[in-house]
Design a protein around this motif. Sequence first.
Motif, PDB file in Angstrom:
ATOM      1  N   PRO A 278       0.862  -1.411  -0.406  1.00 29.01           N
ATOM      2  CA  PRO A 278      -0.006  -0.047  -0.388  1.00 29.01           C
ATOM      3  C   PRO A 278       0.655   0.739  -0.147  1.00 29.01           C
ATOM      4  N   MET A 279       2.009   1.296   0.660  1.00 30.66           N
ATOM      5  CA  MET A 279       2.960   2.481   0.310  1.00 30.66           C
ATOM      6  C   MET A 279       2.836   2.676  -0.456  1.00 30.66           C
ATOM      7  N   ARG A 280       3.884   2.201  -1.112  1.00 30.19           N
ATOM      8  CA  ARG A 280       4.074   1.828  -2.804  1.00 30.19           C
ATOM      9  C   ARG A 280       3.613   2.207  -3.400  1.00 30.19           C
ATOM     10  N   GLU A 281       2.337   1.093  -3.690  1.00 27.38           N
ATOM     11  CA  GLU A 281       1.815   1.174  -5.391  1.00 27.38           C
ATOM     12  C   GLU A 281       0.542   2.081  -4.992  1.00 27.38           C
ATOM     13  N   HIS A 282       0.173   1.739  -4.335  1.00 29.44           N
ATOM     14  CA  HIS A 282      -1.010   2.906  -3.994  1.00 29.44           C
ATOM     15  C   HIS A 282      -0.898   4.418  -3.554  1.00 29.44           C
ATOM     16  N   GLN A 283       0.505   4.394  -2.281  1.00 32.09           N
ATOM     17  CA  GLN A 283       0.665   5.872  -1.754  1.00 32.09           C
ATOM     18  C   GLN A 283       1.600   6.612  -2.343  1.00 32.09           C
ATOM     19  N   ARG A 284       2.376   5.963  -3.093  1.00 30.96           N
ATOM     20  CA  ARG A 284       3.630   6.433  -3.562  1.00 30.96           C
ATOM     21  C   ARG A 284       4.648   6.857  -3.024  1.00 30.96           C
ATOM     22  N   TYR A 285       4.725   6.120  -1.200  1.00 32.67           N
ATOM     23  CA  TYR A 285       5.905   6.593  -0.215  1.00 32.67           C
ATOM     24  C   TYR A 285       6.859   5.510  -0.510  1.00 32.67           C
ATOM     25  N   PHE A 286       8.513   5.636   0.020  1.00 31.47           N
ATOM     26  CA  PHE A 286       9.179   5.236  -0.220  1.00 31.47           C
ATOM     27  C   PHE A 286       9.860   4.752   1.477  1.00 31.47           C
ATOM     28  N   PRO A 287       9.544   2.922   1.510  1.00 35.10           N
ATOM     29  CA  PRO A 287       9.555   2.560   2.411  1.00 35.10           C
ATOM     30  C   PRO A 287      11.344   2.840   3.341  1.00 35.10           C
ATOM     31  N   VAL A 288      11.162   2.663   4.563  1.00 39.21           N
ATOM     32  CA  VAL A 288      12.344   2.678   5.369  1.00 39.21           C
ATOM     33  C   VAL A 288      12.656   1.466   6.532  1.00 39.21           C
ATOM     34  N   LEU A 323      -2.673   6.352   4.788  1.00 40.75           N
ATOM     35  CA  LEU A 323      -1.824   5.354   5.013  1.00 40.75           C
ATOM     36  C   LEU A 323      -1.961   4.182   6.466  1.00 40.75           C
ATOM     37  N   ARG A 324      -2.338   5.521   7.254  1.00 45.13           N
ATOM     38  CA  ARG A 324      -3.406   4.732   8.335  1.00 45.13           C
ATOM     39  C   ARG A 324      -4.625   3.336   8.285  1.00 45.13           C
ATOM     40  N   ALA A 325      -5.264   4.352   7.564  1.00 46.43           N
ATOM     41  CA  ALA A 325      -6.335   3.826   6.840  1.00 46.43           C
ATOM     42  C   ALA A 325      -6.007   2.671   5.873  1.00 46.43           C
ATOM     43  N   ARG A 326      -5.311   2.527   5.337  1.00 46.37           N
ATOM     44  CA  ARG A 326      -4.928   1.319   4.374  1.00 46.37           C
ATOM     45  C   ARG A 326      -4.171  -0.035   5.829  1.00 46.37           C
ATOM     46  N   LEU A 327      -3.400   0.335   6.111  1.00 50.39           N
ATOM     47  CA  LEU A 327      -2.916  -0.765   6.718  1.00 50.39           C
ATOM     48  C   LEU A 327      -4.112  -0.629   8.112  1.00 50.39           C
ATOM     49  N   SER A 328      -4.754   0.160   8.092  1.00 45.02           N
ATOM     50  CA  SER A 328      -5.758  -1.447   9.724  1.00 45.02           C
ATOM     51  C   SER A 328      -6.616  -2.053   9.129  1.00 45.02           C
ATOM     52  N   ASP A 329      -7.215  -1.302   7.152  1.00 46.12           N
ATOM     53  CA  ASP A 329      -7.866  -2.278   6.892  1.00 46.12           C
ATOM     54  C   ASP A 329      -7.171  -3.857   6.398  1.00 46.12           C
ATOM     55  N   ALA A 330      -5.819  -3.479   5.976  1.00 45.81           N
ATOM     56  CA  ALA A 330      -4.728  -4.712   6.081  1.00 45.81           C
ATOM     57  C   ALA A 330      -4.477  -5.717   7.176  1.00 45.81           C
ATOM     58  N   ALA A 331      -4.683  -4.690   8.531  1.00 49.43           N
ATOM     59  CA  ALA A 331      -3.918  -5.710   9.784  1.00 49.43           C
ATOM     60  C   ALA A 331      -5.684  -6.081   9.528  1.00 49.43           C
ATOM     61  N   LEU A 400      -6.266 -16.204  -3.804  1.00 54.30           N
ATOM     62  CA  LEU A 400      -6.677 -15.905  -4.508  1.00 54.30           C
ATOM     63  C   LEU A 400      -8.018 -15.207  -4.206  1.00 54.30           C
ATOM     64  N   LEU A 401      -9.046 -16.000  -2.975  1.00 51.34           N
ATOM     65  CA  LEU A 401      -9.985 -15.987  -2.650  1.00 51.34           C
ATOM     66  C   LEU A 401      -9.762 -14.961  -0.818  1.00 51.34           C
ATOM     67  N   THR A 402      -8.658 -14.666  -0.654  1.00 53.91           N
ATOM     68  CA  THR A 402      -8.653 -14.210   0.782  1.00 53.91           C
ATOM     69  C   THR A 402      -8.888 -12.899   0.565  1.00 53.91           C
ATOM     70  N   ASN A 403      -9.144 -12.174   1.761  1.00 50.76           N
ATOM     71  CA  ASN A 403      -9.509 -10.702   0.986  1.00 50.76           C
ATOM     72  C   ASN A 403      -8.070 -10.111   1.223  1.00 50.76           C
ATOM     73  N   MET A 404      -7.413 -10.235   1.663  1.00 49.49           N
ATOM     74  CA  MET A 404      -6.034  -9.235   0.822  1.00 49.49           C
ATOM     75  C   MET A 404      -5.935  -9.650  -0.199  1.00 49.49           C
ATOM     76  N   VAL A 405      -5.540 -10.665  -0.680  1.00 48.22           N
ATOM     77  CA  VAL A 405      -5.408 -10.458  -2.507  1.00 48.22           C
ATOM     78  C   VAL A 405      -6.583 -10.179  -2.966  1.00 48.22           C
ATOM     79  N   TYR A 406      -6.931 -10.216  -2.668  1.00 43.97           N
ATOM     80  CA  TYR A 406      -8.723  -9.447  -3.277  1.00 43.97           C
ATOM     81  C   TYR A 406      -8.538  -7.550  -3.531  1.00 43.97           C
ATOM     82  N   GLU A 407      -8.552  -7.247  -2.086  1.00 47.69           N
ATOM     83  CA  GLU A 407      -7.619  -5.664  -1.930  1.00 47.69           C
ATOM     84  C   GLU A 407      -6.184  -5.325  -2.601  1.00 47.69           C
ATOM     85  N   PHE A 408      -5.225  -6.540  -2.539  1.00 46.99           N
ATOM     86  CA  PHE A 408      -4.251  -6.047  -2.905  1.00 46.99           C
ATOM     87  C   PHE A 408      -3.796  -7.245  -4.079  1.00 46.99           C
ATOM     88  N   PRO A 409      -3.869  -7.372  -5.140  1.00 49.98           N
ATOM     89  CA  PRO A 409      -4.229  -8.268  -6.368  1.00 49.98           C
ATOM     90  C   PRO A 409      -2.675  -9.221  -6.238  1.00 49.98           C
TER      91      PRO A 409
END
Length: 697
Positions: A278-288, A323-331, A400-409
Motif C-alpha cells: 500500500p505504501m508503494r503501489e497505492h500511496q507512492r511512498y518510499f519505505p525506510v 496510510l493508517r487507514a490502509r494499514l488498518s484495513d490490511a491488519a 486468490l480467495l483471501t481478503n488481502m489478495v482481493y484488496e491488493f492483487p
Amino acid sequence: MNRDFVLEIGVEELPARFLDPALTQLQKLTGQALQDNRLNCGEIVTSGTPRRITVFVRDVAENQQSLLQEVKGPAVKVAFNAAGEPTRAAQGFAKSNRVKVEELVRKSVGPVEYVFAVKQEAGRPAADVLKELAPVLIGGLHFPKPMRWGDLDMRFARPIRWLLCLFGGDVVPFTMAGLQADRYIYGHRFLSSGKMSVTDAGAYFEVMRGAHVIVNVTERREIIRRQVNEAAAREGGQAEIDADLLDEVTNIVEYPTALCGSFDKDYLQMPEEVIITPMREHQRYFPVRGADGRLLPRFIAVGNSGNDPESINIIRAGNEKVLRARLSDAAFFWQEDLKTNLADRVEGLQKVVFQESLGTIYEKVLRITALADLLAARMGAGLQEQGDTTRAAFLAKADLLTNMVYEFPELQGIMGREYALRQGEPPTVAQAVYEHYLPRFSGDELPATLPGRALSIADKADTIVGCFGVGIMPTGSQDPYALRRQALGICNIILDGELVLSIKEIVEQAYRGYAGRVQMKLSLEQVTGELEEFFQQRLRGLFIDRGLSYDTVEAVLAAGIDDLAGTWQRGQALEKFRSDPAFDALLTAYTRAHNLAKKAAHDKVDAALFDSAAEQELYQAFQSVSESAWAQINSRDYGAALSLIAKLQKPVDRFFNDVMVMVDNDLVRENRLALLKKIATFIGSMADLSKMVIPNR
C-alpha cells in the motif's frame, strides 16, 4: 547569429506514464524536422513536468541552408538533334523544372551523357520555418488515450492551456487548439504568481526555476533521490528506492520536497510486503529500513508544495492518515484470512473463472498439479520434493480467495506463502506457492527450489497452451494474457536451472490436460508448431542479450529448441569455437556437404557402391567421428563434439577433389549424395552452419 528556440506546451496535469514517451517522441520529431528543413542547430533538449512538455534547441541558424538540386533529364542524344538544337524533350524537361533550355548542363552517367537541370533554392528565414514546424511537432505527439475538449476537433493527452514559442527574443506566432502562441508561461500552480513573461528563449530555464518549476526531468529525479535519502538518514534508516516508483514520482511533481511520516509500529507484525504494497503501489511512498535491514515505522513521501513548514506538516498529517487507514484495513484482512486454512479455500475456486473458454481456476489447479508432478519427476525429485510439489500445486491459487489478495492483487503468491507458513504447511511448500508466480517481470527473481520451478513452468505452460489452443494468441503489441512474458519466464527458469526438459513433452502434456473439458480450435500438432516459433522468438532475443552473435543464434535455433538448456549450451560452444582456427575447417566441410546434400533423396549409404578410396575414407572417417561426437553430445560436451566434427574437413576435401558426385550412374550418384546428406544432417543436429557468416581471417 544563431539563436535558441523553445516551445512549451502547457497542459492540464498529465498522467505520469505519459510524460517520458512524449519527451522521447518530441526530441525525435524535432531533430528530424530541423534536418528535413535544412536548419542547422546545436543540442536538442526535451523537458517536462505534469503541466508542460517542452523542447529547447540551442543555436538554431537564422536561415535555412540553400538547396542545390540537380534533376536528371533525358539523354543528350534525345534532348538535342543532329544540328545541336533542343528537341521537344529538352524543352519540356526545362519547362517542368522552371529553367531555361540554355541553362541545362551535360553530365556523363557511365557511358551515356545526360542533361541536368540545376536548381538552387535560397534558404528561408528560420522564424518562418519554425512557425510552420511548431504545430506539426505538437500534432505529431501520440498518447495511449488522447482526449478532446470543448468544441475542438484536436486530440491531445490533456487539454492544452497555453503555448510558449520563442526564437531568441522573438515570438514565433502560430495558432493551435484555439490558442495563440506567445511569450507567457505559467509556473507552479500554488507557488508562482500566475502568468510570467519569458523575454528570451535562452532565459527559459532560469524563468522556470524562478517560478518554482524544475523542468528538467533528470535534475528533478536526482533532487528527489537526494532528498529521500537525506530524509531517511535523519530517521536513522535507509530509503528503499524503487526505480519505477522514482520515475513515477518524478513525473507527478514540479517542485519536489521529500518529507518523512510515521505509522504505528504494531503494524510491523504483519509481513513486510503487506506494509510496503500500500505504501508503494497505492500511496507512492518510499519505505525506510533500519541498519538491520528491517522495516522502520517510517515512510518518505514527496510533496509538491515547497519548503513551507506549515504546509509540510499538513501534508505529512494527511499522508499518515491515509496510510493508517490502509494499514488498518490490511491488519483486519490479515487476521480474518488466518481464520480459514488455505486448503479449505480450494473448493471455492470452482466458482472463479480462469478464462471463459478455458474453465475455472479449480480446473486449472487440477491440470497444473498433474503437469507439475510430471516435471518434478523429470527434474529428478525425490519422494519429499515430489510430495511438496503436489501439495504446493494444490494450494497455489487458494490465496486468490483471501481478503488481502482481493484488496491488493499484487500480493498473490506472497500471501499464499505467508498464510501457508502460519497455518503449518512445510516451508518448502509455502516457498513453492510463492515461487510459482516468478518471474513476474523482466529482471525479477527466478524460482530457486525444485517444487517452485516445476510449478512455475506448469502454471505458465498451462496458460500458454490453453490460450493458443482456443486461438488466443498475441498480435502486435496486444498480449492481454502476458503470454510472451510467461514464455520468457519458462525459458529463463530452464536456462537458469540447466533443466533437461522437453518443450514438446511439456506442450503435449499441457494440451492433454484440457482433453474432455475444453473444445480446442487447434490440434496438438498445430499448437506445437505455433509454440515452437513462439519460443524461438523469445530465445532469439534472450540469447543475443546473453552475448551470442546473431548468426550463432540462428544456427543453433535452426537445429531445434526442444531441449532449451541444450540449445543454449550448443550456442555457447559454437560461439567459443568460432574463434578457433578449426572452425574454418568445420564450416568448409559442412558447406560443401550441405550444398549437394539438398539434392539427395535419402541418406541410406551402401558401402558396396563405393568405387574410390576417397569415398571409403570419408565414410569410415564419418563413422568414427560421429560415434565419438555422439558420446560427447550425449554428455553435453558440445565444444568437444565440434572439435571432433571439424576433423571431417580433410576427408571431405579429398572426396570433392577425387570424386565426381553427379555422375550418370543413378545408383552411384544417389549413394554419394546420401553420404553427403548423412554428414550434413549429423553436423546440422548441432547447428545449421549455413546460417553462419564466413569469418574473415
